[in-house]
Structure formats: structure tokens, C-alpha cells
Design a protein around this motif. Structure first.
Motif, mmCIF file in Angstrom:
data_model
loop_
_atom_site.group_PDB
_atom_site.id
_atom_site.type_symbol
_atom_site.label_atom_id
_atom_site.label_comp_id
_atom_site.label_asym_id
_atom_site.label_seq_id
_atom_site.Cartn_x
_atom_site.Cartn_y
_atom_site.Cartn_z
ATOM 1 N N ALA A 1 -29.853 12.456 27.339
ATOM 2 C CA ALA A 1 -28.682 11.290 27.914
ATOM 3 C C ALA A 1 -27.216 11.545 27.100
ATOM 4 O O ALA A 1 -26.071 11.492 27.872
ATOM 5 C CB ALA A 1 -29.126 11.173 26.448
ATOM 6 N N GLY A 2 -26.919 13.008 26.468
ATOM 7 C CA GLY A 2 -25.549 13.395 26.162
ATOM 8 C C GLY A 2 -24.726 13.897 27.760
ATOM 9 O O GLY A 2 -23.602 13.963 27.786
ATOM 10 N N GLN A 3 -25.201 14.658 28.339
ATOM 11 C CA GLN A 3 -24.889 15.100 29.364
ATOM 12 C C GLN A 3 -24.936 13.944 31.017
ATOM 13 O O GLN A 3 -23.580 13.585 31.318
ATOM 14 C CB GLN A 3 -26.310 16.400 30.918
ATOM 15 C CG GLN A 3 -25.238 16.818 31.297
ATOM 16 C CD GLN A 3 -23.816 17.905 30.805
ATOM 17 O OE1 GLN A 3 -23.780 18.032 29.869
ATOM 18 N NE2 GLN A 3 -22.364 17.369 31.617
ATOM 19 N N LEU A 4 -25.378 12.939 30.606
ATOM 20 C CA LEU A 4 -25.392 11.909 31.490
ATOM 21 C C LEU A 4 -24.023 11.133 30.834
ATOM 22 O O LEU A 4 -23.128 10.514 31.426
ATOM 23 C CB LEU A 4 -26.284 10.827 31.443
ATOM 24 C CG LEU A 4 -27.625 11.163 32.687
ATOM 25 C CD1 LEU A 4 -28.620 10.518 32.452
ATOM 26 C CD2 LEU A 4 -27.659 11.463 34.009
ATOM 27 N N ARG A 5 -23.904 11.200 29.482
ATOM 28 C CA ARG A 5 -22.961 9.939 29.266
ATOM 29 C C ARG A 5 -21.262 11.393 29.826
ATOM 30 O O ARG A 5 -20.098 10.724 29.629
ATOM 31 C CB ARG A 5 -22.937 10.196 27.654
ATOM 32 C CG ARG A 5 -21.957 9.185 26.830
ATOM 33 C CD ARG A 5 -21.847 9.606 25.165
ATOM 34 N NE ARG A 5 -23.116 8.618 25.140
ATOM 35 C CZ ARG A 5 -24.718 9.386 24.255
ATOM 36 N NH1 ARG A 5 -23.600 10.531 23.126
ATOM 37 N NH2 ARG A 5 -25.634 8.944 23.808
ATOM 38 N N LEU A 6 -21.425 12.197 28.988
ATOM 39 C CA LEU A 6 -20.594 13.074 29.718
ATOM 40 C C LEU A 6 -19.771 12.845 31.089
ATOM 41 O O LEU A 6 -18.701 13.077 31.785
ATOM 42 C CB LEU A 6 -20.546 14.837 29.514
ATOM 43 C CG LEU A 6 -20.486 15.003 28.396
ATOM 44 C CD1 LEU A 6 -21.173 16.492 28.249
ATOM 45 C CD2 LEU A 6 -19.216 14.951 27.288
ATOM 46 N N GLN A 7 -21.727 12.752 31.973
ATOM 47 C CA GLN A 7 -21.083 12.538 33.422
ATOM 48 C C GLN A 7 -20.235 10.847 33.966
ATOM 49 O O GLN A 7 -19.160 10.736 35.111
ATOM 50 C CB GLN A 7 -22.678 12.155 33.960
ATOM 51 C CG GLN A 7 -22.097 11.906 36.391
ATOM 52 C CD GLN A 7 -23.751 12.842 36.691
ATOM 53 O OE1 GLN A 7 -24.027 13.867 36.484
ATOM 54 N NE2 GLN A 7 -24.491 11.546 37.479
ATOM 55 N N GLN A 8 -20.415 10.009 33.111
ATOM 56 C CA GLN A 8 -19.635 8.620 33.371
ATOM 57 C C GLN A 8 -18.312 8.939 32.501
ATOM 58 O O GLN A 8 -17.709 7.608 32.464
ATOM 59 C CB GLN A 8 -20.922 7.514 32.867
ATOM 60 C CG GLN A 8 -22.007 8.141 33.318
ATOM 61 C CD GLN A 8 -23.481 7.592 32.547
ATOM 62 O OE1 GLN A 8 -23.141 6.801 31.333
ATOM 63 N NE2 GLN A 8 -24.479 7.196 33.032
ATOM 64 N N SER A 9 -18.176 9.830 31.954
ATOM 65 C CA SER A 9 -17.267 9.350 31.349
ATOM 66 C C SER A 9 -15.329 10.110 32.148
ATOM 67 O O SER A 9 -15.869 10.674 33.027
ATOM 68 C CB SER A 9 -16.494 10.380 29.950
ATOM 69 O OG SER A 9 -18.301 10.403 29.115
ATOM 70 N N ARG A 10 -14.242 9.319 31.273
ATOM 71 C CA ARG A 10 -13.247 9.403 32.129
ATOM 72 C C ARG A 10 -11.713 10.300 31.593
ATOM 73 O O ARG A 10 -12.395 9.591 30.342
ATOM 74 C CB ARG A 10 -12.806 8.868 32.697
ATOM 75 C CG ARG A 10 -14.032 7.465 34.338
ATOM 76 C CD ARG A 10 -12.861 6.764 34.806
ATOM 77 N NE ARG A 10 -13.140 5.396 34.894
ATOM 78 C CZ ARG A 10 -12.614 4.395 36.058
ATOM 79 N NH1 ARG A 10 -11.767 4.460 37.300
ATOM 80 N NH2 ARG A 10 -13.230 3.655 35.334
ATOM 81 N N VAL A 11 -11.230 11.075 31.534
ATOM 82 C CA VAL A 11 -10.393 11.716 30.423
ATOM 83 C C VAL A 11 -8.912 11.856 31.218
ATOM 84 O O VAL A 11 -9.321 12.207 32.771
ATOM 85 C CB VAL A 11 -10.935 13.706 30.263
ATOM 86 C CG1 VAL A 11 -9.746 13.809 29.786
ATOM 87 C CG2 VAL A 11 -12.191 12.828 29.971
ATOM 88 N N LEU A 12 -8.027 11.151 30.477
ATOM 89 C CA LEU A 12 -6.358 11.771 31.152
ATOM 90 C C LEU A 12 -5.589 12.876 30.765
ATOM 91 O O LEU A 12 -6.395 12.819 29.671
ATOM 92 C CB LEU A 12 -5.981 10.581 31.144
ATOM 93 C CG LEU A 12 -4.102 9.840 30.982
ATOM 94 C CD1 LEU A 12 -4.078 10.274 32.451
ATOM 95 C CD2 LEU A 12 -3.874 8.843 30.573
ATOM 96 N N MET A 13 -5.732 13.706 31.348
ATOM 97 C CA MET A 13 -4.651 14.681 31.451
ATOM 98 C C MET A 13 -3.637 14.976 31.340
ATOM 99 O O MET A 13 -3.438 14.640 32.520
ATOM 100 C CB MET A 13 -5.904 16.337 31.850
ATOM 101 C CG MET A 13 -6.969 16.734 30.812
ATOM 102 S SD MET A 13 -7.378 17.914 31.858
ATOM 103 C CE MET A 13 -6.455 18.759 31.417
#
Length: 379
Positions: A131-143
Motif C-alpha cells: 500500500a505504501g509503495q503504491l502511494r509512493l508511485q502515485q506521488s509527485r515531488v517538485l525538486m
């Protein structure tokens, strides 16, 4: 009937008598092979609603996991739910395989197999799991920045499986960068840093989408850059951008993971005042005004130990992942200092400034300012 722990050799006779055989490991664990005849139902799913999977409470049920511990825990849950004949396989699938008993390989799509193999060590962590890995996969980060801080942070965020990294930097690779900016190579000197970063990170993890934005962050584009992202990582090397990012993140309610390095020292914090007004501090609570330029030279002027941005960038990446997963204790309200020469960390508590010009409670956003002039830096 009490729960019985049985050896793998006793499973076949029970199955011949009609017992139900269930492997309670997670999907990614069963991908490497499961006992023949077993049906996969993850432990949490089985325990959440046993009757949906096992409508007959008087049926004989055999449970197996990896080593035997989780199957025994699940057996106790079933017993408490009224099941009368529950067995747990001692030694689990590991012993089953060691004894040479028949194993089947679940049929998986190429994408599922890649997901399970690539993130197998994350999937083993209860705090992450599927579940957490899927959450990471759906996340967006601005660098912001593909330099000294952005390089190590981007490597590990891409490797961790963040779904999209939007990297903004208008600079090109210079040979002097290669001492610390590990995203880039000699062959890419003169190339746009965001293009170099995109090539490196895509080669590392093609599942992570790299959005390369060859732009300097300004008041005109900052909100476009922040649109749709979950967390912002500050890898900037100048005060005007830091203040601009802070103000935009407060306005738009985005957590900002801050990092800075100089010579042999660095610092990291999380500024989350936009989501926690009146409680969490922002960057301006720590630095209401910037120091004069002569007291805050950049790396090109003061120098920096090459490995130092690696340490600070990795700490920033750690904070980003924690925020995305909602785990642990982020550095909100804490400033972590690192001294490479003494190899010491120390922590300073940060408090929200009730009179902060940007994040004071109920204070409306007054608009962006001329940040280079505010920082007394050249435009």
C-alpha cells in the motif's frame, strides 16, 4: 479444537480430506513461489473479513506463511472468530522449499513482476508494504535544483519509486560541478542539468517519470511548478529562491523540505506552516530577514566538501519519503545541523513565530515581493 501446528509432510493428507490451504503472505512474497495447492490471501485481508473468504467455520483450514509466525497469528484470529479446525504449518514456506516439496509460481504480468522485484525490500517493511509503495508511485515531488543537494536526493527518490519527479533548474553542467553533483558526468558538460538528470534517473528507474523543467524559479512560474505536487524539496543555492519557495508553499499548503550546505556544514528541516498554520514554523520564522551577502557566500565563493551535499541531500530525501508515506516523525519544528569535520549532528527546536510576516495565524497572503531586492542580491 485448539490450533495445531503441523509439519509440511502432514499437509498433503489434510488436503486429500478436503482441507482449505491458504498462503497468508503478501502478493510480492508469493511471487517467488508458493506451496502447491495453496491459495493466496494476504494476512491482513483474511483477518479483516474471514467469513468473506472462508464461509464455513467448521471447515478444516491450513495456513502457511514464510517461517510460521504469521500463519500462527492468523490462526489465532480465525479461532477467535469461531473457526473450529485451524492448522499452521511449522517452518512455513521456507521449510516447505527446503524439504523439496512442490512449489508453483504465480502468473504475474511483467509490470507486477517488475514492481515486486524492484521494490522487494520496501515491500518487506510493514511501514511501507504494498500500500505504501503504491502511494509512493502515485506521488509527485517538485525538486528545485539538480545540483549538489538535488543529485543525491533525486537518485534515492527515483530509486524509492516516487511516481513523478518534476526537476526545475536553468543551469548547465560544468566540470566544477562533478566533484559533488553526481547526477552528471564528464560527457554531459555543457548539457542542461535537467536533461542530464532525466537521462540518469530514467536509466535507474524507468517507472519514475522525470519532468525536466529548464527554468529558473521566479514569481511568474512558481505556482505553476508547485501545481499538483505533494512535497517540495529545496535544493536551491540562493536566498531569493528560498524565500520565494517558502512563501509559495505557505500560500498553497505544500510541505517544504529544506536543505543547505556551506564548506563543511549543512542543515535540514521541514517547513509545513501552510498545512499547520499557527503551529508549524516556516522558513521566515527561522530567518525573518536574510543575512547580508558578504556573510552568506555560496559554494562557488566559499567552497564545499564534495561529500557534504550527499549527506544533506539524502537526509532531505528521507524526509520527503516519510512525508509521502505519513510515517515517522518529520523534522517539522526542528533544525538538524551536521558538522562533517567533527562528524556530529545537533538539533535546534524551532517555534512558529506568531508575528511571522507570512505564516501568522489568520494572516492573508499579501502577495509575492521582489525577492532579489529583499535579499540584496543582484536580479
Amino acid at each position: 479444537m485448539a490450533i495445531r501446528e503441523i509439519l509440511p509432510e502432514h499437509v498433503a493428507p489434510l488436503l486429500a480430506q478436503g482441507s482449505v490451504f491458504i498462503d497468508v503472505r503478501e502478493d510480492h512474497e508469493r511471487a517467488s513461489g508458493q506451496a502447491e495447492g495453496a491459495r493466496g490471501i494476504p494476512k491482513a485481508q483474511l483477518e479483516a473479513d474471514p467469513f468473506a473468504h472462508l464461509p464455513d467455520r467448521d471447515a478444516s483450514i491450513v495456513l502457511v506463511c514464510q517461517k510460521g509466525g504469521r500463519s500462527m497469528e492468523a490462526a489465532r484470529v480465525l479461532e477467535a472468530a469461531g473457526y473450529t479446525a485451524v492448522f499452521s504449518v511449522a517452518g512455513g514456506t521456507s521449510r516447505w522449499i527446503e524439504e523439496g516439496r512442490p512449489v508453483v509460481m504465480p502468473v504475474l504480468s511483467d509490470d507486477a513482476r517488475d514492481f515486486n522485484e524492484r521494490y522487494s525490500r520496501h515491500l518487506l517493511l510493514p511501514e511501507v508494504g504494498a500500500a505504501g509503495q503504491l502511494r509512493l508511485q502515485q506521488s509527485r515531488v517538485l525538486m528545485i535544483g539538480a545540483g549538489g543537494l538535488g543529485s543525491p536526493a533525486a537518485f534515492y527518490l527515483a530509486a524509492a519509486g516516487v511516481g513523478q519527479l518534476r526537476i526545475a533548474d536553468d543551469d548547465v553542467v560544468d566540470r566544477s560541478n562533478l566533484q559533488r553533483q553526481i547526477l552528471h558526468t564528464e560527457a554531459r558538460v555543457g548539457q542542461a542539468k535537467v536533461a542530464s538528470a532525466q537521462a540518469t534517473l530514467t536509466a535507474l528507474n524507468p517507472r519514475t517519470r522525470i519532468e525536466a523543467v529548464a527554468e529558473r524559479v521566479t514569481v511568474d512560474n512558481v505556482e505553476r511548478l508547485l501545481e499538483g505536487v505533494d512535497v517540495v524539496l529545496d535544493g536551491a543555492d540562493n536566498f531569493p529562491v528560498r524565500y520565494l519557495l517558502n512563501d509559495a508553499c505557505v500560500k498553497l499548503g505544500k510541505p517544504l523540505v529544506y536543505g543547505a550546505v556551506q564548506r563543511f556544514e549543512g542543515q535540514v528541516s521541514v517547513f509545513d506552516a501552510g498545512r499547520h498554520r499557527g503551529h508549524a514554523p516556516c522558513y521566515r520564522c527561522l530567518f525573518p530577514e536574510p543575512p547580508p551577502p558578504e556573510f552568506a557566500p555560496n559554494c562557488a565563493e566559499a567552497g564545499v566538501l564534495g561529500v557534504l551535499p550527499g549527506v544533506i541531500g539524502l537526509l532531505q530525501a528521507t524526509e520527503v519519503i516519510k512525508l509521502l508515506l505519513g510515517i515517522g516523525d518529520p523534522l517539522t519544528g526542528r533544525l538538524l545541523h551536521f558538522d562533517a569535520l567533527s562528524m556530529r549532528f545537533r538539533e535546534t527546536r524551532l517555534r512558529h513565530d506568531p508575528d511571522c510576516a507570512v505564516c501568522a495565524l489568520d494572516l492573508p497572503f499579501s502577495g509575492y515581493i521582489d525577492y532579489p531586492a529583499f535579499c540584496r542580491a543582484p536580479a
